[in-house]
Design a protein around this motif. Structure first.
Motif, short mmCIF file in Angstrom:
data_model
loop_
_atom_site.label_atom_id
_atom_site.label_comp_id
_atom_site.label_asym_id
_atom_site.label_seq_id
_atom_site.Cartn_x
_atom_site.Cartn_y
_atom_site.Cartn_z
N LEU A 9 -8.45 8.51 0.64
CA LEU A 9 -7.33 8.68 0.88
C LEU A 9 -6.69 8.01 1.77
O LEU A 9 -7.27 7.54 2.77
CB LEU A 9 -7.40 10.34 1.42
CG LEU A 9 -7.81 11.33 0.26
CD1 LEU A 9 -8.12 12.69 1.03
CD2 LEU A 9 -7.03 11.59 -0.76
N PRO A 10 -5.19 7.92 1.77
CA PRO A 10 -4.45 7.16 2.72
C PRO A 10 -4.59 8.23 4.13
O PRO A 10 -4.85 9.35 4.15
CB PRO A 10 -3.07 7.13 2.13
CG PRO A 10 -2.87 8.25 1.20
CD PRO A 10 -4.35 8.56 0.76
N PRO A 12 -3.39 10.50 6.94
CA PRO A 12 -2.57 11.67 6.83
C PRO A 12 -1.45 11.43 7.91
O PRO A 12 -1.72 10.80 8.85
CB PRO A 12 -3.37 12.79 7.24
CG PRO A 12 -4.63 12.42 7.95
CD PRO A 12 -4.92 10.89 7.50
N GLN A 13 -0.30 11.72 7.38
CA GLN A 13 0.94 11.64 8.37
C GLN A 13 0.94 12.77 9.19
O GLN A 13 0.91 14.05 8.76
CB GLN A 13 2.25 11.56 7.27
CG GLN A 13 2.38 10.53 6.58
CD GLN A 13 3.45 10.17 5.61
OE1 GLN A 13 4.20 11.13 5.70
NE2 GLN A 13 3.60 9.15 4.82
N ASP A 39 0.67 13.09 -5.47
CA ASP A 39 0.13 11.80 -4.90
C ASP A 39 -0.73 11.98 -3.67
O ASP A 39 -1.00 12.98 -3.13
CB ASP A 39 1.45 11.26 -4.59
CG ASP A 39 2.22 11.81 -3.43
OD1 ASP A 39 1.81 11.36 -2.36
OD2 ASP A 39 3.03 12.47 -3.48
N LEU A 40 -1.54 10.71 -3.94
CA LEU A 40 -2.44 11.02 -2.66
C LEU A 40 -2.04 11.11 -1.31
O LEU A 40 -3.04 11.48 -0.43
CB LEU A 40 -3.26 9.31 -2.83
CG LEU A 40 -4.20 9.35 -4.17
CD1 LEU A 40 -4.91 8.07 -4.06
CD2 LEU A 40 -5.11 10.35 -4.26
N GLN A 41 -0.85 10.52 -1.13
CA GLN A 41 -0.40 10.71 0.40
C GLN A 41 -0.16 12.21 0.62
O GLN A 41 -0.63 12.68 1.64
CB GLN A 41 0.81 10.03 0.66
CG GLN A 41 1.37 10.30 2.10
CD GLN A 41 0.44 9.41 3.12
OE1 GLN A 41 0.05 8.18 3.13
NE2 GLN A 41 -0.13 10.43 3.99
N THR A 42 0.35 12.89 -0.26
CA THR A 42 0.54 14.26 -0.08
C THR A 42 -0.79 15.36 -0.15
O THR A 42 -0.86 16.03 0.73
CB THR A 42 1.44 14.91 -1.06
OG1 THR A 42 2.78 14.19 -1.28
CG2 THR A 42 1.87 16.22 -1.07
N SER A 44 -3.68 13.87 0.87
CA SER A 44 -4.22 13.61 2.12
C SER A 44 -3.82 14.41 3.42
O SER A 44 -4.08 14.95 4.18
CB SER A 44 -4.09 12.17 2.53
OG SER A 44 -4.77 11.66 3.72
N ASP A 45 -2.39 14.43 3.42
CA ASP A 45 -1.69 15.27 4.23
C ASP A 45 -1.91 16.78 4.30
O ASP A 45 -2.29 17.31 5.11
CB ASP A 45 0.03 14.98 4.11
CG ASP A 45 0.43 13.84 4.37
OD1 ASP A 45 -0.38 12.88 4.93
OD2 ASP A 45 1.60 13.26 3.97
N TRP A 48 -5.61 17.21 5.53
CA TRP A 48 -5.72 17.16 6.89
C TRP A 48 -5.08 18.42 7.58
O TRP A 48 -5.60 19.05 8.30
CB TRP A 48 -4.96 16.13 7.28
CG TRP A 48 -5.02 16.11 8.69
CD1 TRP A 48 -6.09 15.50 9.51
CD2 TRP A 48 -4.01 16.24 9.80
NE1 TRP A 48 -5.80 15.67 10.91
CE2 TRP A 48 -4.51 16.32 11.02
CE3 TRP A 48 -2.75 17.01 9.63
CZ2 TRP A 48 -3.81 16.54 12.17
CZ3 TRP A 48 -2.00 17.31 10.65
CH2 TRP A 48 -2.56 17.17 12.00
N ASN A 89 -12.02 11.00 6.05
CA ASN A 89 -10.64 11.23 4.99
C ASN A 89 -11.09 10.74 3.69
O ASN A 89 -10.10 9.91 2.94
CB ASN A 89 -9.62 10.50 5.72
CG ASN A 89 -8.30 11.16 5.20
OD1 ASN A 89 -7.97 12.19 5.03
ND2 ASN A 89 -7.12 10.37 4.79
#
Length: 193
Positions: A9-10, A12-13, A39-42, A44-45, A48, A89
């Motif tokens: 995963l990218p 997390p923001q 999407d992978l960013q969402t 990951s967020d 997390w 992650n």
């Protein structure tokens, strides 16, 4: 995705989102979902925020009794079922098949792009009788699930926590050990259009 089927995963923001009071106002359960992929960013967020490692890398974003961290997040997607590794992650492949329908009995479960399954390893909960162990597992799951609710409210996602699960069938499919207990599941996706 790596060669062994895991999903890296990218990062997390960890900043932004709605202020807490607004997220609390928008937090709600929904049983209507679009089939639109997350999407992978969402993702990951979300993971997390739900039960990742917070500041310092030892404590999680949700509390657990005596910091036992006994709960694993199983992530059921159309591409397969994974367990979330918060330290790396990464989503670690458990099954290379779509078992979303098996994670609940309601008709929206296989439509939504994501179903989280909360699994407590009761062997990590020591010093309690059987009832205390189960109570601890469910209370800790509640903390984790609420984090997912607040993230979803902030990110414009729909979610609902569910107990209508054939836990025996799902545990067998996931090859869980006897001390691993499915507590709840939570469906996440974009609102139905």
């Amino acid at each position: 995705m790596t060669a062994n089927g895991n999903i890296v995963l990218p990062a997390p923001q960890r900043e932004g989102g709605l202020p807490l009071m607004e997220a609390l106002m928008k937090r709600r359960s929904s049983r209507k979902f679009s089939d639109r992929e997350i999407d992978l960013q969402t993702l990951s967020d979300l993971l997390w925020a739900t039960f990742g490692f917070g500041g310092g890398g030892k404590r999680r974003t949700a509390p657990s009794s005596h910091n036992r961290q006994e709960t694993d997040l199983y992530v059921a997607l159309s591409s397969g079922t994974y367990v979330y590794d918060p330290a790396e992650n990464v989503l670690r492949l458990v099954l290379a098949e779509d078992i979303r329908a098996l994670t609940g009995m309601q008709d929206f479960v296989p439509i939504a792009p994501l179903n989280l399954v909360y699994v407590a390893d009761t062997s990590k909960i020591t010093g309690k009788d059987e009832r205390g162990t189960i109570e601890t597992a469910y209370v800790d799951t509640g903390f984790i699930s609420q984090n997912a609710y607040l993230f979803c409210a902030s990110a414009g996602l729909s979610t609902v926590t569910r107990a209508m699960i054939d836990k025996q069938a799902l545990a067998a499919k996931l090859s869980l050990r006897p001390e691993q207990v499915i507590t709840l599941a939570q469906t996440v996706g974009y609102p139905e259009e």
